[in-house]
Write a protein that holds these residues in place. Sequence first.
Motif, short mmCIF file in Angstrom:
data_model
loop_
_atom_site.label_atom_id
_atom_site.label_comp_id
_atom_site.label_asym_id
_atom_site.label_seq_id
_atom_site.Cartn_x
_atom_site.Cartn_y
_atom_site.Cartn_z
N PRO A 122 0.83 -1.21 0.00
CA PRO A 122 0.00 0.00 0.00
C PRO A 122 0.87 1.26 0.00
O PRO A 122 1.96 1.28 0.58
CB PRO A 122 -0.80 -0.13 1.31
CG PRO A 122 -0.80 -1.59 1.61
CD PRO A 122 0.51 -2.11 1.13
N SER A 123 0.39 2.30 -0.65
CA SER A 123 1.18 3.54 -0.76
C SER A 123 1.43 4.19 0.59
O SER A 123 2.37 4.97 0.74
CB SER A 123 0.47 4.53 -1.69
OG SER A 123 -0.84 4.81 -1.20
N ASN A 124 0.58 3.88 1.59
CA ASN A 124 0.77 4.46 2.92
C ASN A 124 1.54 3.54 3.86
O ASN A 124 1.61 3.79 5.06
CB ASN A 124 -0.59 4.81 3.54
CG ASN A 124 -1.48 3.58 3.72
OD1 ASN A 124 -1.16 2.50 3.22
ND2 ASN A 124 -2.59 3.75 4.40
N GLU A 125 2.12 2.47 3.32
CA GLU A 125 2.90 1.55 4.15
C GLU A 125 4.13 2.27 4.69
O GLU A 125 4.85 2.94 3.95
CB GLU A 125 3.32 0.33 3.33
CG GLU A 125 4.17 -0.67 4.10
CD GLU A 125 3.45 -1.25 5.30
OE1 GLU A 125 4.05 -1.31 6.38
OE2 GLU A 125 2.26 -1.63 5.14
N GLN A 126 4.40 2.12 5.97
CA GLN A 126 5.50 2.84 6.60
C GLN A 126 6.75 1.98 6.79
O GLN A 126 7.84 2.52 6.98
CB GLN A 126 5.06 3.40 7.96
CG GLN A 126 3.97 4.44 7.85
CD GLN A 126 3.64 5.06 9.19
OE1 GLN A 126 4.17 4.67 10.22
NE2 GLN A 126 2.76 6.04 9.18
N ASN A 127 6.59 0.65 6.76
CA ASN A 127 7.73 -0.22 7.03
C ASN A 127 7.85 -1.32 5.99
O ASN A 127 6.85 -1.89 5.55
CB ASN A 127 7.60 -0.87 8.41
CG ASN A 127 7.64 0.14 9.53
OD1 ASN A 127 8.63 0.83 9.72
ND2 ASN A 127 6.56 0.24 10.28
N PHE A 128 9.08 -1.59 5.60
CA PHE A 128 9.37 -2.78 4.81
C PHE A 128 9.80 -3.86 5.79
O PHE A 128 10.71 -3.66 6.59
CB PHE A 128 10.48 -2.51 3.80
CG PHE A 128 10.94 -3.75 3.08
CD1 PHE A 128 10.18 -4.30 2.07
CD2 PHE A 128 12.13 -4.37 3.44
CE1 PHE A 128 10.59 -5.45 1.41
CE2 PHE A 128 12.55 -5.52 2.79
CZ PHE A 128 11.77 -6.06 1.77
N VAL A 129 9.11 -5.00 5.73
CA VAL A 129 9.36 -6.08 6.70
C VAL A 129 9.94 -7.28 5.97
O VAL A 129 9.47 -7.65 4.89
CB VAL A 129 8.05 -6.47 7.42
CG1 VAL A 129 8.33 -7.53 8.49
CG2 VAL A 129 7.40 -5.24 8.05
N LYS A 130 10.95 -7.88 6.57
CA LYS A 130 11.57 -9.05 5.94
C LYS A 130 12.12 -9.99 7.01
O LYS A 130 12.79 -9.58 7.96
CB LYS A 130 12.72 -8.60 5.03
CG LYS A 130 13.54 -9.73 4.43
CD LYS A 130 12.71 -10.60 3.50
CE LYS A 130 12.33 -9.88 2.24
NZ LYS A 130 11.66 -10.78 1.25
N THR A 131 11.79 -11.27 6.85
CA THR A 131 12.41 -12.33 7.64
C THR A 131 13.28 -13.17 6.71
O THR A 131 12.80 -13.64 5.67
CB THR A 131 11.34 -13.22 8.31
OG1 THR A 131 10.66 -12.45 9.30
CG2 THR A 131 11.98 -14.42 8.98
N LEU A 132 14.53 -13.32 7.06
CA LEU A 132 15.45 -14.09 6.22
C LEU A 132 15.24 -15.58 6.45
O LEU A 132 15.21 -16.04 7.59
CB LEU A 132 16.90 -13.70 6.53
CG LEU A 132 17.25 -12.21 6.36
CD1 LEU A 132 18.70 -11.97 6.72
CD2 LEU A 132 16.97 -11.75 4.94
N LEU A 133 15.11 -16.32 5.37
CA LEU A 133 14.95 -17.77 5.45
C LEU A 133 16.26 -18.51 5.22
O LEU A 133 16.33 -19.73 5.43
CB LEU A 133 13.91 -18.24 4.43
CG LEU A 133 12.50 -17.63 4.60
CD1 LEU A 133 11.58 -18.18 3.52
CD2 LEU A 133 11.94 -17.93 5.98
N TYR A 134 17.28 -17.79 4.79
CA TYR A 134 18.59 -18.38 4.56
C TYR A 134 19.67 -17.44 5.10
O TYR A 134 19.44 -16.23 5.23
CB TYR A 134 18.84 -18.60 3.05
CG TYR A 134 17.76 -19.37 2.34
CD1 TYR A 134 17.66 -20.76 2.49
CD2 TYR A 134 16.85 -18.73 1.51
CE1 TYR A 134 16.67 -21.47 1.82
CE2 TYR A 134 15.86 -19.44 0.85
CZ TYR A 134 15.76 -20.81 1.01
OH TYR A 134 14.78 -21.52 0.36
N ASP A 135 20.82 -18.01 5.40
CA ASP A 135 21.96 -17.15 5.74
C ASP A 135 22.23 -16.23 4.55
O ASP A 135 22.24 -16.67 3.40
CB ASP A 135 23.20 -17.99 6.04
CG ASP A 135 23.08 -18.74 7.37
OD1 ASP A 135 22.18 -18.40 8.16
OD2 ASP A 135 23.88 -19.67 7.60
N THR A 136 22.45 -14.96 4.85
CA THR A 136 22.56 -13.95 3.79
C THR A 136 23.87 -13.19 3.95
O THR A 136 24.14 -12.61 5.01
CB THR A 136 21.38 -12.98 3.84
OG1 THR A 136 20.16 -13.73 3.70
CG2 THR A 136 21.47 -11.94 2.74
#
Length: 272
Positions: A122-136
Amino acid sequence: MKKTGVIILVGMMTLIALYPSVSANDSGIVVDQELVTVSLANKGLQVDEIIKVTNKGTENVTSLRFWIQQNTQDKPKIVELQSGIELIPLITGNIRTCNLSAVNLTIEPDASITIELTYYLPSNEQNFVKTLLYDTISFSVTYKEGNNEWNLFQGEHLLYGSDVNNAMQIRLYKPTEAPLNITSIVIVFVIVIIALALLLLLLKKKRSKTKKAVVESEDTLTTKKTLLLSLLKDLEKQYRGKAISDETYNKIKDEYKQQAVDTMKKLDDLKK
């Protein structure tokens, strides 16, 4: 009846082939680099993820998992860049599991492939959320607006975590909150400098006027003191010459003397 059963069985086998279980063996996968770009689009905030993965294990990898935050507006598009093949995922909560073997793809030991994910928030989203599933090894998030880009996050050698509660939350710039570009910064800087210069000029003028007033007051008081002392001397001469009476002498002397004392006191106060 038997024909219907056969059709159902074939359909189930096809689904199993296309959608592997979430527990598919991808333990050897390491993400070499994940580049996330967030930009404003007509549909909202467009998220493009370029993910290069390498199989560090000893067995072929035939499936990959991707974690995408819940509030995506459209169905995410997942493409293997070298072949251009779009992968069809099995959705389990935030996780998309793609069966590579269903499209004749396999990641052999020490081999790498690059995946592109595209989806919209959504254009009003304030946060990008990410959970890593692999070592990065390398992970970055960039916000893009027109020709301007801002690096919001840069991380290296990150360990995976499958719990959504441990997800990274990266603050996104809304278009109205995007950092000032260099031109705006220069304009603001010039305005501040001009304002400070005007303020200093006003203070300087005020101090100059105050100093001038002090000098004029000191000159006036000095002249007054000299005049009063001179009058007292003349009064003393007239009294000794018996030109004035005792009563007149004492009255005028006390008045001049008091004025002289007050004047000298004011001069002392100015010099402090």
